[in-house]
Design a protein around this motif. Structure first.
Motif, PDB file in Angstrom:
ATOM      1  N   PRO A  27       0.803  -1.231   0.000  1.00  0.00           N
ATOM      2  CA  PRO A  27       0.000   0.000   0.000  1.00  0.00           C
ATOM      3  C   PRO A  27       0.828   1.269   0.000  1.00  0.00           C
ATOM      4  O   PRO A  27       0.379   2.322  -0.475  1.00  0.00           O
ATOM      5  CB  PRO A  27      -0.828  -0.146   1.293  1.00  0.00           C
ATOM      6  N   SER A  28       2.039   1.231   0.538  1.00  0.00           N
ATOM      7  CA  SER A  28       2.869   2.433   0.608  1.00  0.00           C
ATOM      8  C   SER A  28       3.907   2.504  -0.498  1.00  0.00           C
ATOM      9  O   SER A  28       4.764   3.375  -0.480  1.00  0.00           O
ATOM     10  CB  SER A  28       3.582   2.470   1.968  1.00  0.00           C
ATOM     11  N   GLY A  29       3.839   1.601  -1.457  1.00  0.00           N
ATOM     12  CA  GLY A  29       4.802   1.588  -2.547  1.00  0.00           C
ATOM     13  C   GLY A  29       5.416   0.220  -2.717  1.00  0.00           C
ATOM     14  O   GLY A  29       4.758  -0.789  -2.497  1.00  0.00           O
ATOM     15  N   THR A  30       6.668   0.203  -3.130  1.00  0.00           N
ATOM     16  CA  THR A  30       7.346  -1.072  -3.335  1.00  0.00           C
ATOM     17  C   THR A  30       8.342  -1.324  -2.214  1.00  0.00           C
ATOM     18  O   THR A  30       8.907  -0.391  -1.643  1.00  0.00           O
ATOM     19  CB  THR A  30       8.093  -1.101  -4.674  1.00  0.00           C
ATOM     20  N   GLN A  31       8.514  -2.613  -1.899  1.00  0.00           N
ATOM     21  CA  GLN A  31       9.495  -2.996  -0.908  1.00  0.00           C
ATOM     22  C   GLN A  31      10.268  -4.192  -1.443  1.00  0.00           C
ATOM     23  O   GLN A  31       9.744  -4.991  -2.225  1.00  0.00           O
ATOM     24  CB  GLN A  31       8.835  -3.384   0.422  1.00  0.00           C
ATOM     25  N   THR A  32      11.492  -4.321  -1.027  1.00  0.00           N
ATOM     26  CA  THR A  32      12.308  -5.462  -1.397  1.00  0.00           C
ATOM     27  C   THR A  32      12.331  -6.439  -0.227  1.00  0.00           C
ATOM     28  O   THR A  32      12.656  -6.055   0.903  1.00  0.00           O
ATOM     29  CB  THR A  32      13.741  -5.042  -1.752  1.00  0.00           C
ATOM     30  N   VAL A  33      11.970  -7.672  -0.488  1.00  0.00           N
ATOM     31  CA  VAL A  33      11.835  -8.677   0.556  1.00  0.00           C
ATOM     32  C   VAL A  33      12.815  -9.799   0.292  1.00  0.00           C
ATOM     33  O   VAL A  33      12.927 -10.294  -0.841  1.00  0.00           O
ATOM     34  CB  VAL A  33      10.393  -9.241   0.592  1.00  0.00           C
ATOM     35  N   GLN A  34      13.554 -10.211   1.307  1.00  0.00           N
ATOM     36  CA  GLN A  34      14.470 -11.338   1.181  1.00  0.00           C
ATOM     37  C   GLN A  34      13.683 -12.627   1.401  1.00  0.00           C
ATOM     38  O   GLN A  34      13.137 -12.862   2.479  1.00  0.00           O
ATOM     39  CB  GLN A  34      15.593 -11.244   2.215  1.00  0.00           C
ATOM     40  N   VAL A  35      13.605 -13.447   0.362  1.00  0.00           N
ATOM     41  CA  VAL A  35      12.923 -14.727   0.458  1.00  0.00           C
ATOM     42  C   VAL A  35      13.948 -15.794   0.784  1.00  0.00           C
ATOM     43  O   VAL A  35      14.892 -16.014   0.028  1.00  0.00           O
ATOM     44  CB  VAL A  35      12.190 -15.075  -0.859  1.00  0.00           C
ATOM     45  N   GLU A  36      13.782 -16.445   1.916  1.00  0.00           N
ATOM     46  CA  GLU A  36      14.733 -17.466   2.336  1.00  0.00           C
ATOM     47  C   GLU A  36      14.446 -18.751   1.583  1.00  0.00           C
ATOM     48  O   GLU A  36      13.434 -19.397   1.814  1.00  0.00           O
ATOM     49  CB  GLU A  36      14.631 -17.688   3.837  1.00  0.00           C
ATOM     50  N   SER A  37      15.326 -19.137   0.680  1.00  0.00           N
ATOM     51  CA  SER A  37      15.091 -20.311  -0.149  1.00  0.00           C
ATOM     52  C   SER A  37      16.412 -20.916  -0.573  1.00  0.00           C
ATOM     53  O   SER A  37      17.317 -20.196  -0.993  1.00  0.00           O
ATOM     54  CB  SER A  37      14.283 -19.933  -1.394  1.00  0.00           C
ATOM     55  N   PRO A  38      16.549 -22.244  -0.473  1.00  0.00           N
ATOM     56  CA  PRO A  38      17.766 -22.878  -0.967  1.00  0.00           C
ATOM     57  C   PRO A  38      17.763 -23.025  -2.479  1.00  0.00           C
ATOM     58  O   PRO A  38      18.693 -23.554  -3.045  1.00  0.00           O
ATOM     59  CB  PRO A  38      17.709 -24.251  -0.292  1.00  0.00           C
ATOM     60  N   LEU A  39      16.711 -22.558  -3.139  1.00  0.00           N
ATOM     61  CA  LEU A  39      16.545 -22.808  -4.552  1.00  0.00           C
ATOM     62  C   LEU A  39      16.807 -21.584  -5.416  1.00  0.00           C
ATOM     63  O   LEU A  39      16.748 -21.663  -6.627  1.00  0.00           O
ATOM     64  CB  LEU A  39      15.118 -23.306  -4.821  1.00  0.00           C
ATOM     65  N   ASP A  40      17.051 -20.448  -4.798  1.00  0.00           N
ATOM     66  CA  ASP A  40      17.229 -19.191  -5.536  1.00  0.00           C
ATOM     67  C   ASP A  40      16.005 -18.864  -6.368  1.00  0.00           C
ATOM     68  O   ASP A  40      16.069 -18.171  -7.356  1.00  0.00           O
ATOM     69  CB  ASP A  40      18.475 -19.246  -6.439  1.00  0.00           C
ATOM     70  N   ASP A  41      14.877 -19.389  -6.021  1.00  0.00           N
ATOM     71  CA  ASP A  41      13.592 -19.058  -6.614  1.00  0.00           C
ATOM     72  C   ASP A  41      12.666 -18.715  -5.453  1.00  0.00           C
ATOM     73  O   ASP A  41      13.117 -18.467  -4.347  1.00  0.00           O
ATOM     74  CB  ASP A  41      13.062 -20.238  -7.429  1.00  0.00           C
ATOM     75  N   THR A  42      11.380 -18.699  -5.691  1.00  0.00           N
ATOM     76  CA  THR A  42      10.452 -18.338  -4.628  1.00  0.00           C
ATOM     77  C   THR A  42      10.012 -19.582  -3.865  1.00  0.00           C
ATOM     78  O   THR A  42       9.629 -20.579  -4.465  1.00  0.00           O
ATOM     79  CB  THR A  42       9.219 -17.638  -5.215  1.00  0.00           C
ATOM     80  N   THR A  43      10.052 -19.507  -2.547  1.00  0.00           N
ATOM     81  CA  THR A  43       9.577 -20.580  -1.694  1.00  0.00           C
ATOM     82  C   THR A  43       8.700 -19.969  -0.617  1.00  0.00           C
ATOM     83  O   THR A  43       9.103 -19.026   0.053  1.00  0.00           O
ATOM     84  CB  THR A  43      10.742 -21.336  -1.033  1.00  0.00           C
ATOM     85  N   ILE A  44       7.499 -20.484  -0.457  1.00  0.00           N
ATOM     86  CA  ILE A  44       6.563 -19.953   0.525  1.00  0.00           C
ATOM     87  C   ILE A  44       6.190 -21.055   1.494  1.00  0.00           C
ATOM     88  O   ILE A  44       5.820 -22.162   1.089  1.00  0.00           O
ATOM     89  CB  ILE A  44       5.303 -19.391  -0.150  1.00  0.00           C
ATOM     90  N   ASN A  45       6.277 -20.751   2.778  1.00  0.00           N
ATOM     91  CA  ASN A  45       5.896 -21.707   3.807  1.00  0.00           C
ATOM     92  C   ASN A  45       4.383 -21.652   3.979  1.00  0.00           C
ATOM     93  O   ASN A  45       3.827 -20.645   4.417  1.00  0.00           O
ATOM     94  CB  ASN A  45       6.601 -21.354   5.118  1.00  0.00           C
ATOM     95  N   LEU A  46       3.711 -22.749   3.648  1.00  0.00           N
ATOM     96  CA  LEU A  46       2.260 -22.809   3.763  1.00  0.00           C
ATOM     97  C   LEU A  46       1.818 -23.330   5.123  1.00  0.00           C
ATOM     98  O   LEU A  46       0.649 -23.623   5.330  1.00  0.00           O
ATOM     99  CB  LEU A  46       1.686 -23.694   2.654  1.00  0.00           C
ATOM    100  N   SER A  47       2.774 -23.480   6.034  1.00  0.00           N
ATOM    101  CA  SER A  47       2.464 -23.876   7.413  1.00  0.00           C
ATOM    102  C   SER A  47       1.727 -25.203   7.477  1.00  0.00           C
ATOM    103  O   SER A  47       0.766 -25.367   8.214  1.00  0.00           O
ATOM    104  CB  SER A  47       1.643 -22.780   8.119  1.00  0.00           C
TER     105      SER A  47
END
Length: 623
Positions: A27-47
Motif C-alpha cells: 500500500p505504501s509503494g514497493t518494498q524489497t523482501v528477502q525470500v529465504e530459499s535454498p533454490l534461488d527461486d520463490t519458496t513460501i511456507n504454507l504452514s
C-alpha cells in the motif's frame, strides 16, 4: 519467510508482477523482501506438511488465475488435519482453512471446475475424515467449495452411503469433473475404497450431480469381509469417438489381514449411464500387496486414431491395452529389467507415479514417462529411475535416467528453459527436484535440493513414517502471472510451495503434460492440443513415410508434407473421432515435398492417411 510475514507486506490487490522477484507492491509503494530459499527461486511456507499437487484456475471475475494447494499437518492421536490454501497470481493469500481429521496424509489433490455455470471455478475436495482413532472409523465425504470464499456450496457435502452404520469407506481418489452425459452440466466422478466393511460394501464408482445429489453408483465387489478398491482415480474420456463419455477405473480385491495380499485387480469401462461396457483382470493372486497408487490414463500413443489405456502397476510394470482389453504388443514392460534393478526378476521394484505422455523425439508418436524405485544391488539403498517408453514398449534412447532415490512422484512435461525442446520435471524421495532433458541428459543446474526427507543411512532406505508415499505430487507448468514466461509450481513434503522461474515462453504447444492428470478437472484423458501440442522448430528426423519440412502446425490453412515414398491413392484428413474432414489430393502422389490447402473445421490434431501408407501423418491446428 513465513506466509504470515509475506502477507503483511503484500497488498490485497497488487499489480501484476514477476513471480519470484523480491520486489513486491505494498500500500505504501514497493518494498524489497528477502525470500529465504535454498533454490534461488520463490519458496513460501504454507504452514503445513505433505503437500499434494498444486492446481490453478479462475476463481473470481478478474482475468488473473488463483493457485490452490492442499496440505496436511500432524494432529494428536496419530491423526492429520487437512489444510487448504488459495493464493492469488502474485502468491498473496486469498484464503486458507484448516478442517477435518484424517488417519494418514495420503491425500488426493483438489479438482477445479465450474459446477454451477457462473464462469468461476469451484473446488472439489474428497475427504475421508477419521473418528475414534482406536480403531479408526472413516466418514467419506466429497465437498464442493466456493473458490473465492471457501464456503461449502448448497447441497454439499456428498456423504458416501453407509455412514454411520458402516464407518469403513474411504477415498484416496482424485475427483474428476466432466459432463459425462452431454446435459450441459458438470458431473463429479469419484472412486471409493472399502477398508473391510463390516456391514455394507462400498468400494465402487460414484457419480454425483452438480447440486450434490447422487446420479448413479456401481459397486465393484459385494463381499463384505475383504478390502476392496484402490488409491487410484478414474479416467473420463470419449473412448470410441461416438460423442459419449466413458469412465475407466482400476480396482482391486485384497485379503483383509495385513499386508493385504492381492486376490485380483481388474480394469472396468463404464458407459455414461453406469452400464458396464467391459472389464478384465489385470493381475491375480500372488501379484503383490495393497492397492495401486498409479491411476489409469487414456492416450493415442501411435497416432492411429485409436485410444490406448495405460496402467502402471504397483510391482513395477507398465501395461497398455486397447479398448477391447487386449494387451498391446511389447507390453507389459518390466521396469525392474528396464531400470537395471536388482534382482532382475522384480519383487521389490515399485511404481507409484501416474503416467505422463510426450512426443520426446518428435517422431509423431507419444512416449510414456513414469518413475520407479528399486535396489541396485543386494542390501543397498534404494535407487530411482525416470523411464520413457515408446509406443512399442522399447525404451527411448537415453532412458531410463538414474536418480539418487525413489521417483514416486508423477512427472510433468513442458518446455522450461531457453532451448526449443521440452523437459521432464519430477521430485524424488531424496529431497531433490529433477529436470531432465528430452534426450535423458540432466538440465544444467539440476537437480536442486528442496524438501527434507527422513533418510535412514543404516537401513539403506528411507522411512515411511512421514507418509512420503505420494498420490499426486506433480509439477504444474503454467504462466501464473501472465508474463508469457513459464513457471513451475510444486509443493513439497515439508509444506512449502516452490516456484521455479523458467526461461521459455508459456506456449500451449510446448506443454505436453502441464499438471497431474493433464488438466485441472483431473480427467486422465490426454488430448492434443488441449493438453499438449508442439511442432518441431525445424525439420526433424521422422520415422515412417511422413515428415514436415516446416513443422506440422498448420499456418493460414497451408501445410507442407514430405512423402518419403509414393502414395497409391488419395490423401485424406480425419479428425480424432475418425471422421473424414478433407481430401488433400485425389490422385496418387510421388515421393517428395507437397504443399496443401487445409481449412480445418477447428483446432485439434488431425490424422493424414494415404493409400499405400500404413502409418498416418499428423497435422496440428491451433486456434
Amino acid at each position: 519467510m513465513s506466509l504470515t510475514l509475506l502477507l503483511s507486506l503484500v497488498a490485497a490487490q497488487p499489480a501484476p508482477g514477476r513471480v519470484g522477484m523480491k520486489t513486491i507492491v505494498t500500500p505504501s509503494g514497493t518494498q524489497t523482501v528477502q525470500v529465504e530459499s535454498p533454490l534461488d527461486d520463490t519458496t513460501i511456507n504454507l504452514s503445513g506438511r505433505w503437500g499434494v499437487a498444486v492446481n490453478m484456475g479462475n476463481l473470481d471475475d478478474d482475468p488473473w488465475p488463483e493457485v490452490v494447494c492442499r496440505l496436511s499437518r500432524p494432529a494428536p492421536n496419530d491423526l492429520n488435519i487437512t489444510k487448504l490454501v488459495v493464493l492469488d497470481h502474485d502468491l498473496s493469500l486469498v484464503w486458507e482453512d484448516t478442517w477435518g481429521y484424517s488417519g494418514n496424509p495420503e491425500m488426493p489433490s483438489v479438482t477445479l471446475a465450474d459446477i454451477d455455470g457462473d464462469d468461476r471455478d469451484d473446488l472439489l475436495v474428497p475427504m475421508a475424515e477419521t473418528f475414534f482413532p482406536d480403531p479408526p472409523q472413516y466418514k467419506c465425504r466429497i465437498y464442493a467449495l466456493d473458490g473465492m470464499t471457501g464456503r461449502v456450496k448448497p447441497g454439499w457435502p456428498f456423504i458416501m452411503p453407509g455412514w454411520p452404520e458402516d464407518p469403513y469407506h474411504d477415498s484416496h481418489s482424485e475427483v474428476v469433473a466432466a459432463d459425462i452425459n452431454n446435459d450441459g452440466t458438470v458431473e463429479i466422478v469419484v472412486q471409493v475404497e472399502d477398508l473391510g466393511s463390516i456391514r455394507k460394501p462400498g468400494a465402487g464408482l460414484y457419480v454425483i450431480k452438480p447440486n450434490g445429489d447422487s446420479l448413479w453408483k456401481y459397486l465393484f465387489y459385494t463381499d463384505t469381509l475383504d478390502r476392496h478398491g484402490a488409491y487410484t482415480s478414474p479416467a473420463v474420456c470419449d473412448l470410441d469417438g461416438d460423442g459419449q463419455m466413458e469412465i475407466i477405473c482400476h480396482c482391486g480385491w485384497f485379503q483383509r489381514a495385513y499386508p493385504y495380499p492381492l486376490i485380483e485387480r481388474r480394469l472396468w469401462i463404464f458407459s455414461s449411464d453406469g452400464t458396464v461396457r467391459r472389464h478384465w483382470q489385470t493381475e491375480g493372486v500372488g501379484a503383490g500387496y495393497s492397492p495401486d497408487y498409479s491411476s489409469p490414463a487414456v492416450a493415442d500413443l501411435d497416432g492411429d486414431g485409436e485410444y490406448e489405456i495405460i496402467v502402471v502397476r504397483r510391482p513395477g510394470f507398465v501395461a497398455v491395452y486397447d479398448t477391447a482389453g487386449n494387451t498391446r504388443p511389447g507390453f507389459p514392460v518390466n521396469l525392474t529389467t528396464d531400470g537395471g534393478y536388482h534382482p532382475p526378476s522384480a519383487g521389490i521394484t515399485r511404481a507409484f507415479s501416474s503416467p505422463a505422455f510426450a512426443d520426446l523425439n518428435m517422431d509423431g508418436n507419444l512416449e510414456i514417462v513414469v518413475g520407479s524405485s528399486g535396489r541396485e544391488s543386494t542390501n543397498t539403498r534404494w535407487a530411482g529411475r525416470v523411464h520413457a517408453l515408446q509406443h512399442d514398449g522399447t525404451s527411448l534412447r537415453g532412458f531410463p535416467v538414474g536418480t539418487r532415490n525413489a521417483i514416486w512422484y508423477s512427472p510433468g512435461i513442458g518446455n522450461f528453459d531457453s532451448d526449443p525442446q521440452v523437459e521432464i520435471m519430477t521430485a524424488g524421495c531424496d529431497s531433490n527436484f529433477y529436470c531432465i532433458n528430452h534426450d535423458g541428459t540432466p538440465s544444467p543446474g539440476w537437480p536442486r535440493t528442496g524438501f527434507s526427507t527422513y533418510w535412514i543411512p543404516d537401513a539403506g532406505s528411507y522411512a515411511f513414517i512421514e507418509g512420503i508415499i505420494p498420490l499426486s505430487k506433480t509439477p504444474f507448468f503454467v504462466d501464473v502471472n501472465r508474463d508469457s514466461l513459464v513457471e513451475v509450481l510444486m509443493t513439497g513434503k515439508d509444506g512449502m510451495l516452490y516456484v521455479f522461474d523458467g526461461a521459455a515462453s508459456c506456449r500451449p504447444e510446448w506443454l505436453f503434460c502441464p499438471t497431474f492428470r493433464f488438466n485441472k478437472e483431473r480427467t486422465g484423458w490426454y488430448r492434443i492440443p488441449v493438453s499438449a501440442v508442439r511442432a518441431a522448430p525445424r525439420a526433424e528426423p521422422c520415422a515412417g513415410a511422413w515428415s514436415y519440412p516446416e513443422g506440422n502446425i498448420v499456418h493460414a490453412g497451408r501445410a507442407a508434407i514430405e512423402l518419403r515414398q509414393p502414395t497409391a491413392g488419395p490423401v485424406r484428413v480425419f479428425d480424432h473421432a475418425g471422421r473424414a474432414v478433407a481430401v488433400l489430393a485425389r490422385q496418387p502422389l510421388p515421393a517428395g515435398t507437397h504443399r496443401f490447402e487445409f481449412n480445418a473445421p477447428g483446432a485439434g490434431v488431425y490424422l493424414v492417411r494415404a493409400a499405400g501408407l500404413d502409418q498416418p501423418g499428423r497435422l496440428v491446428v491451433v486456434e
